[in-house]
Scaffold this active site. Structure first.
Site, PDB file in Angstrom:
ATOM      1  CG  HIS A   5     -17.924   8.606  77.206  1.00 19.50           C
ATOM      2  ND1 HIS A   5     -18.196   7.088  77.025  1.00 19.50           N
ATOM      3  CD2 HIS A   5     -19.404   8.905  76.850  1.00 19.50           C
ATOM      4  CE1 HIS A   5     -19.292   6.801  76.406  1.00 19.50           C
ATOM      5  NE2 HIS A   5     -19.915   7.932  76.315  1.00 19.50           N
TER       6      HIS A   5
ATOM      7  CB  THR B  73     -17.373   0.414  71.470  1.00 17.00           C
ATOM      8  OG1 THR B  73     -18.440   0.457  72.059  1.00 17.00           O
ATOM      9  CG2 THR B  73     -17.647   0.364  69.832  1.00 17.00           C
TER      10      THR B  73
HETATM   11  C1  BJW Z   1     -11.857  -5.756  72.010  1.00 16.30           C
HETATM   12  C2  BJW Z   1     -10.546  -6.320  72.772  1.00 16.30           C
HETATM   13  C3  BJW Z   1      -9.648  -6.233  71.582  1.00 16.30           C
HETATM   14  C4  BJW Z   1     -11.982  -6.679  74.169  1.00 16.30           C
HETATM   15  N1  BJW Z   1      -9.888  -5.815  70.441  1.00 16.30           N
HETATM   16  N2  BJW Z   1     -12.097  -5.521  70.860  1.00 16.30           N
HETATM   17  C5  BJW Z   1     -30.758   5.331  75.280  1.00 16.30           C
HETATM   18  C6  BJW Z   1     -31.196   3.881  75.619  1.00 16.30           C
HETATM   19  C7  BJW Z   1     -30.805   3.350  76.796  1.00 16.30           C
HETATM   20  C8  BJW Z   1     -30.230   4.073  77.729  1.00 16.30           C
HETATM   21  C9  BJW Z   1     -29.844   5.490  77.427  1.00 16.30           C
HETATM   22  C10 BJW Z   1     -30.384   5.979  76.342  1.00 16.30           C
HETATM   23  N3  BJW Z   1     -29.565   7.020  76.217  1.00 16.30           N
HETATM   24  C11 BJW Z   1     -28.972   7.311  77.316  1.00 16.30           C
HETATM   25  C12 BJW Z   1     -28.991   6.417  78.120  1.00 16.30           C
HETATM   26  C13 BJW Z   1     -28.393   6.377  79.534  1.00 16.30           C
HETATM   27  C14 BJW Z   1     -26.871   5.742  79.482  1.00 16.30           C
HETATM   28  C15 BJW Z   1     -26.553   4.463  78.645  1.00 16.30           C
HETATM   29  O1  BJW Z   1     -26.306   4.592  77.613  1.00 16.30           O
HETATM   30  N4  BJW Z   1     -27.022   3.323  79.472  1.00 16.30           N
HETATM   31  C16 BJW Z   1     -26.824   2.076  78.932  1.00 16.30           C
HETATM   32  C17 BJW Z   1     -25.603   1.134  79.760  1.00 16.30           C
HETATM   33  C18 BJW Z   1     -27.887   1.485  78.737  1.00 16.30           C
HETATM   34  N5  BJW Z   1     -26.202   6.873  78.970  1.00 16.30           N
HETATM   35  C19 BJW Z   1     -25.868   7.982  79.537  1.00 16.30           C
HETATM   36  O2  BJW Z   1     -26.231   8.088  80.600  1.00 16.30           O
HETATM   37  C20 BJW Z   1     -24.844   8.949  78.835  1.00 16.30           C
HETATM   38  N6  BJW Z   1     -25.429  10.266  78.991  1.00 16.30           N
HETATM   39  C21 BJW Z   1     -26.449  10.668  78.341  1.00 16.30           C
HETATM   40  O3  BJW Z   1     -27.024   9.961  77.296  1.00 16.30           O
HETATM   41  O4  BJW Z   1     -27.004  11.864  78.607  1.00 16.30           O
HETATM   42  C22 BJW Z   1     -28.300  12.268  78.394  1.00 16.30           C
HETATM   43  C23 BJW Z   1     -29.342  11.215  79.000  1.00 16.30           C
HETATM   44  C24 BJW Z   1     -29.112  10.995  80.399  1.00 16.30           C
HETATM   45  C25 BJW Z   1     -29.896  10.328  81.117  1.00 16.30           C
HETATM   46  C26 BJW Z   1     -31.049   9.802  80.470  1.00 16.30           C
HETATM   47  C27 BJW Z   1     -31.190   9.923  79.320  1.00 16.30           C
HETATM   48  C28 BJW Z   1     -30.337  10.714  78.481  1.00 16.30           C
HETATM   49  C29 BJW Z   1     -23.736   8.951  79.407  1.00 16.30           C
HETATM   50  C30 BJW Z   1     -22.820   7.477  79.189  1.00 16.30           C
HETATM   51  C31 BJW Z   1     -21.441   7.808  79.979  1.00 16.30           C
HETATM   52  C32 BJW Z   1     -20.749   6.530  79.912  1.00 16.30           C
HETATM   53  N7  BJW Z   1     -19.438   6.601  80.802  1.00 16.30           N
HETATM   54  C33 BJW Z   1     -18.723   5.402  80.878  1.00 16.30           C
HETATM   55  C34 BJW Z   1     -17.898   5.792  82.219  1.00 16.30           C
HETATM   56  C35 BJW Z   1     -16.791   7.040  81.845  1.00 16.30           C
HETATM   57  C36 BJW Z   1     -15.704   7.214  82.854  1.00 16.30           C
HETATM   58  C37 BJW Z   1     -14.886   6.215  83.258  1.00 16.30           C
HETATM   59  O5  BJW Z   1     -14.051   5.612  82.505  1.00 16.30           O
HETATM   60  O6  BJW Z   1     -15.264   5.560  84.309  1.00 16.30           O
HETATM   61  O7  BJW Z   1     -17.953   5.348  79.735  1.00 16.30           O
HETATM   62  S1  BJW Z   1     -19.383   3.908  81.004  1.00 16.30           S
HETATM   63  C38 BJW Z   1     -18.267   3.043  80.129  1.00 16.30           C
HETATM   64  O8  BJW Z   1     -18.928   2.427  78.981  1.00 16.30           O
HETATM   65  C39 BJW Z   1     -17.451   4.034  79.732  1.00 16.30           C
HETATM   66  C40 BJW Z   1     -17.319   3.832  78.340  1.00 16.30           C
HETATM   67  O9  BJW Z   1     -16.847   4.713  77.472  1.00 16.30           O
HETATM   68  C41 BJW Z   1     -18.585   3.226  78.009  1.00 16.30           C
HETATM   69  C42 BJW Z   1     -18.620   2.339  76.645  1.00 16.30           C
HETATM   70  O10 BJW Z   1     -17.714   1.240  76.824  1.00 16.30           O
HETATM   71  P1  BJW Z   1     -17.041   0.761  75.655  1.00 16.30           P
HETATM   72  O11 BJW Z   1     -16.123   1.716  75.287  1.00 16.30           O
HETATM   73  O12 BJW Z   1     -18.013   0.216  74.459  1.00 16.30           O
HETATM   74  O13 BJW Z   1     -16.288  -0.692  76.415  1.00 16.30           O
HETATM   75  P2  BJW Z   1     -16.871  -1.928  76.579  1.00 16.30           P
HETATM   76  O14 BJW Z   1     -16.032  -2.397  77.911  1.00 16.30           O
HETATM   77  O15 BJW Z   1     -18.212  -1.968  77.142  1.00 16.30           O
HETATM   78  O16 BJW Z   1     -16.688  -2.828  75.492  1.00 16.30           O
HETATM   79  C43 BJW Z   1     -15.587  -3.339  74.994  1.00 16.30           C
HETATM   80  C44 BJW Z   1     -15.589  -4.155  73.854  1.00 16.30           C
HETATM   81  O17 BJW Z   1     -14.252  -4.507  73.187  1.00 16.30           O
HETATM   82  C45 BJW Z   1     -16.317  -5.590  74.093  1.00 16.30           C
HETATM   83  O18 BJW Z   1     -17.192  -5.902  73.171  1.00 16.30           O
HETATM   84  C46 BJW Z   1     -15.153  -6.626  73.998  1.00 16.30           C
HETATM   85  O19 BJW Z   1     -15.515  -7.825  73.365  1.00 16.30           O
HETATM   86  C47 BJW Z   1     -14.133  -5.889  73.009  1.00 16.30           C
HETATM   87  N8  BJW Z   1     -12.704  -6.140  73.166  1.00 16.30           N
HETATM   88  N9  BJW Z   1     -10.803  -6.529  73.975  1.00 16.30           N
HETATM   89  C48 BJW Z   1     -11.169  -5.551  69.894  1.00 16.30           C
HETATM   90  N10 BJW Z   1      -8.283  -6.582  72.034  1.00 16.30           N
END
Ligand code: BJW
Length: 264
Positions: A137, A208
């Protein structure tokens, strides 16, 4: 089927690490929680202060993390990202980051393939000493010109103007070099990830929520090639029942134990 006790789970992951030939780790925001960086979603570790609310509990991603939001209000979006950039720069890698770097180097010394895929934009893995890091990302530390795509690393102090003007093209702006919702991931990052996933025999999903695609689907590529699947997370996620072992807890606490237990 996940095993019963944490000790058993740790030993199981450690023994898979000892026998693996090719390892892929996918990390998310939870890995940086103990560095004081807020996650986007989910529960945080019990060890963390209660004021660490998740980002998306306080801010609306549609108004901040989309190209449309940037177009509508570039000053607000860049100000928010600059605030987060400074937070990332002020943060230090935690024992989880350090353990993953140690894991990589120990495996490499034994000729084992290791790829760290991260959704994190904070650069803490690199600062902890991990070398083969694929930033799915992008990075919040680096910003890019809206016209030319040229990137630069702004100095570690607040930006002067919002939105920041680009030095690379008249009238252009700088935006964080991250991937927003609706944007595609960097082609090279995806290709490198898929290549590593298609030959791994151990896949670990760490800190994640496993809901953001395409990264959330990577586990299926690893599953299709028969890899052992492990998860370390503070709470259950959509992949918890899919994996062979799901370890519940803080990655900063668990990863050093696994690395220690996997020493030959
Ligand atoms: C602990 C802890 C500790 C706490 N120890 N654990 C297929 C199906 C449905 C939707 C889509 C799909 N394909 C694409 C989409 C659309 C979309 C998407 O996925 N939406 C979903 C939300 C439904 N995806 C996109 O748009 C992506 N692009 C793409 O696919 O392009 C092609 C396309 C476009 C349009 C349509 C279709 C296809 C791009 C995604 C970009 C994500 N961007 C962000 C922001 C980045 C910039 C910023 O920092 O602001 O990235 S969003 C945010 O979420 C960030 C993260 O990298 C990402 C993931 O989050 P992550 O890392 O999993 O963190 P959390 O907070 O969610 O979870 C933390 C976990 O840790 C929790 O479970 C806690 O319990 C745990 N935890 N403390 C261990 N100490």
């Amino acid at each position: 089927m996940p095993s019963d006790t944490t000790d058993e789970q740790l030993s199981l992951v450690a023994s898979r690490l000892r026998s693996a030939a090719s390892v892929v780790v996918l990390t998310g925001a939870g890995v940086s929680a103990e560095s004081g960086l807020r996650t986007f979603r989910g529960a945080t570790s019990a060890d963390l202060p209660p004021d660490m609310r998740t980002l998306w509990a306080e801010f609306d991603p549609a108004k901040l993390a989309t190209p449309e939001a940037f177009q509508a209000d570039p000053a607000m979006v860049t100000k928010w990202y600059d605030w987060r950039r400074l937070g990332c720069l002020a943060a230090e890698p935690n024992p989880g980051h350090l353990a993953l770097a140690a894991m990589e180097h120990a495996l490499r010394r034994r000729g084992v393939d290791f790829t760290l895929l991260t959704q994190n934009v904070d650069r803490l893995h690199q600062r902890a000493g991990s070398s083969n890091v694929v930033e799915l990302h992008g990075s919040i530390i680096q910003w890019r010109c809206t016209e030319t795509g040229t990137t630069l690393t702004p100095p570690p102090e607040p930006m002067q103007r919002f939105p920041p003007p680009s030095p690379f093209a008249p009238g252009a702006l700088l935006r964080p070099d991250v991937v927003w919702f609706g944007e595609t991931l960097p082609e090279l990052a995806i290709a490198t990830a898929v290549d590593a996933l298609q030959r791994c025999d151990l896949f670990m999903s760490i800190g994640t929520s496993a809901v953001v695609h395409p990264a959330a689907g990577f586990i299926e590529i690893a599953a299709a090639v028969g890899a052992f699947l492990a998860e370390i997370n503070a709470e259950a996620t959509p992949v918890s029942r899919r994996v062979d072992v799901s370890v519940r807890g803080s990655s900063a606490n668990i990863l050093p134990k696994i690395v220690q237990a996997s020493q030959p």
